[in-house]
Design a protein around this motif. Sequence first.
Motif, mmCIF file in Angstrom:
data_model
loop_
_atom_site.group_PDB
_atom_site.id
_atom_site.type_symbol
_atom_site.label_atom_id
_atom_site.label_comp_id
_atom_site.label_asym_id
_atom_site.label_seq_id
_atom_site.Cartn_x
_atom_site.Cartn_y
_atom_site.Cartn_z
ATOM 1 N N LEU A 1 10.888 73.482 40.975
ATOM 2 C CA LEU A 1 9.811 73.878 40.064
ATOM 3 C C LEU A 1 10.361 74.217 38.680
ATOM 4 O O LEU A 1 9.789 73.817 37.663
ATOM 5 N N LYS A 2 11.473 74.935 38.632
ATOM 6 C CA LYS A 2 12.100 75.262 37.347
ATOM 7 C C LYS A 2 12.492 73.989 36.602
ATOM 8 O O LYS A 2 12.297 73.881 35.389
ATOM 9 N N SER A 3 13.067 73.048 37.344
ATOM 10 C CA SER A 3 13.491 71.788 36.726
ATOM 11 C C SER A 3 12.295 71.020 36.173
ATOM 12 O O SER A 3 12.363 70.470 35.064
ATOM 13 N N PHE A 4 11.189 71.016 36.932
ATOM 14 C CA PHE A 4 9.994 70.332 36.463
ATOM 15 C C PHE A 4 9.450 70.981 35.200
ATOM 16 O O PHE A 4 9.119 70.298 34.226
ATOM 17 N N ALA A 5 9.357 72.320 35.199
ATOM 18 C CA ALA A 5 8.857 73.028 34.021
ATOM 19 C C ALA A 5 9.736 72.741 32.808
ATOM 20 O O ALA A 5 9.239 72.554 31.690
ATOM 21 N N LYS A 6 11.037 72.701 33.033
ATOM 22 C CA LYS A 6 11.966 72.410 31.933
ATOM 23 C C LYS A 6 11.781 70.972 31.444
ATOM 24 O O LYS A 6 11.837 70.704 30.228
ATOM 25 N N ASN A 7 11.530 70.042 32.372
ATOM 26 C CA ASN A 7 11.285 68.652 31.975
ATOM 27 C C ASN A 7 10.057 68.537 31.077
ATOM 28 O O ASN A 7 10.038 67.744 30.123
ATOM 29 N N VAL A 8 9.019 69.317 31.397
ATOM 30 C CA VAL A 8 7.807 69.301 30.579
ATOM 31 C C VAL A 8 8.134 69.787 29.170
ATOM 32 O O VAL A 8 7.725 69.184 28.171
ATOM 33 N N GLU A 9 8.886 70.885 29.080
ATOM 34 C CA GLU A 9 9.272 71.415 27.767
ATOM 35 C C GLU A 9 10.106 70.397 26.991
ATOM 36 O O GLU A 9 9.882 70.182 25.797
ATOM 37 N N GLN A 10 11.065 69.798 27.674
ATOM 38 C CA GLN A 10 11.955 68.854 27.002
ATOM 39 C C GLN A 10 11.197 67.618 26.536
ATOM 40 O O GLN A 10 11.467 67.094 25.448
ATOM 41 N N TYR A 11 10.242 67.162 27.354
ATOM 42 C CA TYR A 11 9.458 65.997 26.953
ATOM 43 C C TYR A 11 8.677 66.311 25.679
ATOM 44 O O TYR A 11 8.683 65.524 24.732
ATOM 45 N N ALA A 12 7.997 67.461 25.664
ATOM 46 C CA ALA A 12 7.206 67.835 24.486
ATOM 47 C C ALA A 12 8.109 68.003 23.264
ATOM 48 O O ALA A 12 7.758 67.563 22.161
ATOM 49 N N ALA A 13 9.268 68.622 23.464
ATOM 50 C CA ALA A 13 10.189 68.844 22.350
ATOM 51 C C ALA A 13 10.697 67.520 21.779
ATOM 52 O O ALA A 13 10.826 67.365 20.558
ATOM 53 N N LYS A 14 10.976 66.556 22.656
ATOM 54 C CA LYS A 14 11.465 65.250 22.200
ATOM 55 C C LYS A 14 10.424 64.518 21.357
ATOM 56 O O LYS A 14 10.760 63.692 20.507
ATOM 57 N N GLN A 15 9.154 64.822 21.604
ATOM 58 C CA GLN A 15 8.090 64.214 20.805
ATOM 59 C C GLN A 15 7.848 64.992 19.512
ATOM 60 O O GLN A 15 6.966 64.638 18.723
#
Length: 271
Positions: free
Chosen positions: A40-54
């Motif tokens: 779950l932590k990894s998924f939440a971090k992936n969401v943050e990283q995806y948004a940040a990359k955009q």
Amino acid sequence: MFKLTRIKSLALGLIVSLSIGNCWAGSASPTDNQHDVEVLKSFAKNVEQYAAKQGARAFIIGRIGRPESQLPDGVTFTHAAIAIYSEIQLDNGDKAQGYAVHNLYQKEGDKSRSELVTDYPIDFFWGVHQLKAGIIIPKPELQQRLIATIARGDNVKVHNPQYSVMANPFNDQYQNCTEHTLDVINASIYQTTDKAKLKANAKAYFQPQRIKTSPIALMFGSAFMKDLTMKDHSGKIYTATFTSIARYLNNNNLISEAVLLNENGIANPLL
């Protein structure tokens, strides 16, 4: 007798399926989580990283808090909120940069009332049934307006604590999490917290989601659920949803991207 039993069955099914606005605060116990904590932590971090990359400084975030089979037709996400890139204070007192999520949640002790709660992606996704996230990234100018709106506290000014799962987005009798998100977006677009103006503009330009279900089931459901009322509707039932917000922004050229991000980090177009 059979007919009455059938109606009660429909009503009880409605009680389960109409958790589209059932937005619980971040006080869940570990047993509420249905996924490995590290996953779950990894998924939440992936969401943050995806948004940040955009390059997103602000975006609209959605989650799926119920099995998709229990959701009404046309409804994909059970909760929507606004994420703002912010300075965050960690538990150890250190500060870091990350996304703070600005939510409307039902109160634990009284589901017919709501409160505004700021949490973080790991809290936001705690207890979800599926590791999927809705991400709507507005155009940069609207992002800046959303940041300013929340910084001024205008999200508080447009909050209505009278909660209903099926809140009508065209009046201010009740509000759910998606309607609140829409109201904050429109407060940013139109630079006003005047609720009458916000509702007039919503009625002119926003197309809500039709909820197709039995009127009798709705009647019985409202008898069992404090957070379900039809008092703000006349005729067919319409409410704001995450996807209808995405369509609204897209139709008005206010969106940069709208995707569904899965647990493998793969983003598929939402619209």
